[in-house]
Enzyme design. Structure first.
Site, short mmCIF file in Angstrom:
data_model
loop_
_atom_site.label_atom_id
_atom_site.label_comp_id
_atom_site.label_asym_id
_atom_site.label_seq_id
_atom_site.Cartn_x
_atom_site.Cartn_y
_atom_site.Cartn_z
N VAL A 11 -7.82 13.62 -20.13
CA VAL A 11 -6.35 12.54 -19.80
C VAL A 11 -5.23 13.42 -18.92
O VAL A 11 -4.96 13.22 -17.84
CB VAL A 11 -5.47 11.91 -20.82
CG1 VAL A 11 -4.29 11.47 -20.35
CG2 VAL A 11 -6.65 11.11 -21.34
N PHE A 47 -5.14 4.17 -19.91
CA PHE A 47 -5.99 3.37 -19.83
C PHE A 47 -7.40 3.71 -19.23
O PHE A 47 -8.39 3.07 -19.16
CB PHE A 47 -5.61 1.96 -19.59
CG PHE A 47 -4.53 1.36 -20.26
CD1 PHE A 47 -4.71 0.92 -21.64
CD2 PHE A 47 -3.38 1.48 -19.73
CE1 PHE A 47 -3.52 0.32 -22.21
CE2 PHE A 47 -2.12 0.93 -20.45
CZ PHE A 47 -2.32 0.19 -21.95
N ALA A 78 -24.42 -5.82 -25.80
CA ALA A 78 -24.87 -5.52 -26.86
C ALA A 78 -25.65 -4.16 -27.01
O ALA A 78 -26.21 -3.70 -25.84
CB ALA A 78 -25.85 -6.42 -27.70
N CYS A 117 -12.06 7.61 -27.92
CA CYS A 117 -10.91 6.71 -28.41
C CYS A 117 -10.98 5.32 -29.40
O CYS A 117 -10.30 5.36 -30.33
CB CYS A 117 -10.24 5.78 -27.07
SG CYS A 117 -9.70 7.20 -26.02
N ARG A 153 -17.90 12.84 -28.45
CA ARG A 153 -16.86 12.51 -29.62
C ARG A 153 -17.57 11.11 -30.21
O ARG A 153 -17.54 10.15 -29.50
CB ARG A 153 -15.55 12.47 -29.18
CG ARG A 153 -15.02 13.77 -29.02
CD ARG A 153 -13.64 14.00 -28.52
NE ARG A 153 -13.41 13.62 -27.16
CZ ARG A 153 -12.25 13.90 -26.60
NH1 ARG A 153 -11.08 14.27 -27.19
NH2 ARG A 153 -12.06 13.80 -25.26
N1 LIG Z 1 -10.34 10.63 -23.14
C1 LIG Z 1 -9.89 9.31 -22.83
O1 LIG Z 1 -10.87 8.81 -22.32
C2 LIG Z 1 -8.88 8.95 -23.19
C3 LIG Z 1 -8.46 7.67 -22.58
C4 LIG Z 1 -7.08 7.20 -22.77
C5 LIG Z 1 -6.26 7.81 -23.78
N2 LIG Z 1 -6.56 9.20 -24.11
C6 LIG Z 1 -5.82 9.48 -25.12
O2 LIG Z 1 -5.08 10.85 -24.52
C7 LIG Z 1 -4.88 11.90 -25.50
C8 LIG Z 1 -5.59 13.17 -25.26
O3 LIG Z 1 -7.03 12.64 -25.07
P1 LIG Z 1 -8.17 13.88 -24.18
O4 LIG Z 1 -9.37 13.32 -24.37
O5 LIG Z 1 -7.68 14.23 -22.88
O6 LIG Z 1 -7.92 15.05 -25.23
P2 LIG Z 1 -8.71 16.57 -25.13
O7 LIG Z 1 -9.07 16.89 -26.44
O8 LIG Z 1 -9.76 16.38 -24.00
O9 LIG Z 1 -7.64 17.42 -24.38
C9 LIG Z 1 -6.37 17.80 -25.19
C10 LIG Z 1 -5.80 19.19 -24.72
O10 LIG Z 1 -4.79 19.54 -25.17
C11 LIG Z 1 -4.63 20.94 -25.41
N3 LIG Z 1 -3.45 21.29 -26.49
C12 LIG Z 1 -3.33 20.71 -27.63
N4 LIG Z 1 -2.11 21.20 -27.91
C13 LIG Z 1 -1.35 21.66 -26.82
C14 LIG Z 1 -0.20 22.40 -26.56
N5 LIG Z 1 0.75 22.59 -27.79
N6 LIG Z 1 0.18 22.96 -25.33
C15 LIG Z 1 -0.79 22.94 -24.47
N7 LIG Z 1 -2.07 22.34 -24.68
C16 LIG Z 1 -2.16 21.83 -25.75
C17 LIG Z 1 -5.98 21.19 -25.92
O11 LIG Z 1 -6.49 22.48 -25.94
C18 LIG Z 1 -6.95 20.47 -25.08
O12 LIG Z 1 -7.24 21.07 -23.95
C19 LIG Z 1 -5.51 11.36 -26.79
O13 LIG Z 1 -4.36 10.80 -27.52
C20 LIG Z 1 -6.40 10.10 -26.35
O14 LIG Z 1 -6.36 9.22 -27.13
C21 LIG Z 1 -7.93 9.44 -24.07
#
Ligand SMILES: NC(=O)c1ccc[n+]([C@@H]2O[C@H](COP(=O)([O-])OP(=O)(O)OC[C@H]3O[C@@H](n4cnc5c(N)ncnc54)[C@H](O)[C@@H]3O)[C@@H](O)[C@H]2O)c1
Length: 433
Positions: A11, A152, A255, A263, A331
């Site tokens: 994200v 989203f 299906a 997520c 995941r």
């Molecule tokens: N992946 C998706 O499709 C998606 C879609 C919508 C919403 N989200 C939400 O977005 C959020 C992030 O998801 P993601 O899939 O991008 O996660 P991710 O695990 O791919 O990325 C998270 C990143 O944050 C970094 N991080 C953690 N703590 C940190 C800090 N204190 N300072 C700097 N960097 C830090 C980690 O090293 C990692 O690289 C989640 O809450 C998820 O539910 C994800």
């Protein structure tokens, strides 16, 4: 606008690169120094179509920066986004907010002047209130507005989703943040994307309600598919027949093996927890999560049933491991249930996925092959688990020549039963009689 993304994962990186493309100056920071070093070398940490070109353009045009130390960028920012992970907390299914809290604490100490702190991470209702209080505690003089702006986007079409979303939701309590958020998303509102402003708690809940509804829709059609198998109906036709009703809509009615990904599994559990804690349980959501988990756990039995109940000593080819096509994300992928279960039943597994590097870290006791035809060679059954485009157009005559037994278990309904049977396959799929 000067923007900082704290967390450069799916994200954070996609949002950061897109905001830079909108013309803002964006610094993406991450505590994973290796990730930042690779990004500075132009190496993407994830597979997402179009991302490398978008990032390269932002960097070349001087609007997109990467850093492991965000101090200077945060001090100068108009908006600091928190885009760190919110995984399931072990044991109880609550969202683990430890990364979000740590990020907010770091940000709190560094902000100067009026700064909008935006939670883009998916966070439970009330998290914005908590973060605001925490920032005030850490840095009483900080002038911040904490805003909720859930994301989203879908992996695999993340850039398109970010740039052409159905809507952008912004939840705020401090009216000063409205102008900053509107300016950030201005290119989208010019394109007539609805920019929905609401209060912060409502915005936080919208994200969970959206994901839970979609997870429920998938689970609904999966259960209907199982019923179709019992009563001799075709789930594809049922989906079409109900999806043409505009109140229902055709999407998310395909299906399959059960939803996975970063997520839906964790967000349904977290929402159900929130609801119990609030004294207003969401039985539909609880049931959705349980039904989906059981479905994934039952995949190996489904495969075994299509092989006359005996997989011990048999060779099974699995095509596709990621939770969906066009991503390398593993995941909660159904493969994480199916592969260990088939292994435990004594099958030999030959697997192929076009983006297998994550899978290689996670799956043991399987042979990773270089392509679909290498994987199916000598197999007693072929399982299609992820509907990558290249599996939609297999040379089936070649597959039939290569396998030991022409058995295909198509968990994504990619092929037509009558065609497969005409080609001489014993073909099992989901919910088709
Ligand atoms: N992946 C998706 O499709 C998606 C879609 C919508 C919403 N989200 C939400 O977005 C959020 C992030 O998801 P993601 O899939 O991008 O996660 P991710 O695990 O791919 O990325 C998270 C990143 O944050 C970094 N991080 C953690 N703590 C940190 C800090 N204190 N300072 C700097 N960097 C830090 C980690 O090293 C990692 O690289 C989640 O809450 C998820 O539910 C994800």
């Amino acid at each position: 606008m000067r923007v900082v993304m704290v967390g450069t994962g799916y994200v954070g990186l996609v949002s950061g690169a897109c905001f830079a493309d909108f013309g803002h100056t964006v610094t993406c920071i991450d505590k994973d120094e290796g990730k930042i070093a690779r990004l500075l070398d132009g190496v993407m940490p994830i597979y997402e179509p179009g991302l490398d070109a978008l990032v390269a353009r932002g960097v070349a045009e001087g609007r997109l920066f990467f850093a492991s130390d965000g101090r200077a960028a945060i001090a100068q920012a108009d908006a600091v986004f928190i885009a760190v992970g919110t995984p399931s907390r072990r044991g109880d299914g609550h969202a683990d907010l430890s990364y979000v809290r740590a990020a907010a604490e770091e940000i709190a100490a560094l902000v100067t002047g009026f700064t909008v702190v935006v939670t883009k991470s998916t966070v439970p209702v009330g998290t914005g209130d908590e973060l605001e209080a925490m920032i005030k505690r850490v840095h009483p003089a900080a002038d911040v507005a904490v805003v909720s702006n859930p994301e989203f986007l879908r992996e695999g079409s993340a850039i398109e989703d970010f740039k052409r979303p159905d809507r952008v939701v912004v939840g705020l309590e401090d009216e000063r943040a409205r102008g900053v958020m509107a300016a950030l998303y201005r290119p989208l509102s010019l394109g007539e994307t609805p920019l929905m402003f609401t209060d912060r708690r409502t915005s936080e809940l919208i994200k969970y309600a959206a994901n839970a509804f979609l997870a429920m829709k998938i689970t609904f059609i999966n259960e209907i598919a199982d019923l179709c198998e019992k009563v001799g109906a075709d789930v594809g036709q049922v989906s079409k027949g109900i999806g043409l009703d505009k109140r229902i809509g055709p999407k998310f009615l395909h299906a399959g093996p059960g939803y996975g990904g970063s997520c839906f599994p964790k967000d349904t559990l977290a929402l159900a927890r929130t609801a119990v804690d609030a004294g207003s349980p969401l039985r539909l959501v609880e049931t959705t999560a349980a039904v989906n988990a059981a479905r994934k756990q039952g995949l190996a039995d489904r495969v075994a049933a299509a092989m006359d109940g005996e997989v011990r000593g048999k060779t099974i080819a699995i095509l596709g491991l990621t939770f969906k096509p066009n991503t390398d994300d593993m995941r909660d992928a159904p493969a994480l249930d199916l592969v260990p279960a088939l292994n435990a039943m004594g099958a030999h597994l030959r697997v192929f996925d076009p983006q297998a590097h994550e899978a290689r870290q996670l799956l043991r006791g399987v042979a990773f092959e270089e392509g679909p035809y290498e994987a199916v060679a000598g197999a007693d059954a072929v399982v299609i688990l992820t509907e990558w485009d290249q599996f939609r157009a297999l040379d089936l005559a070649r597959v039939k020549d290569l396998v030991r037994e022409p058995v295909m278990i198509d968990l994504r309904n990619v092929y037509r039963p009558e065609e497969m049977r005409a080609l001489g396959f014993r073909y099992a799929s989901i919910g088709r009689g």
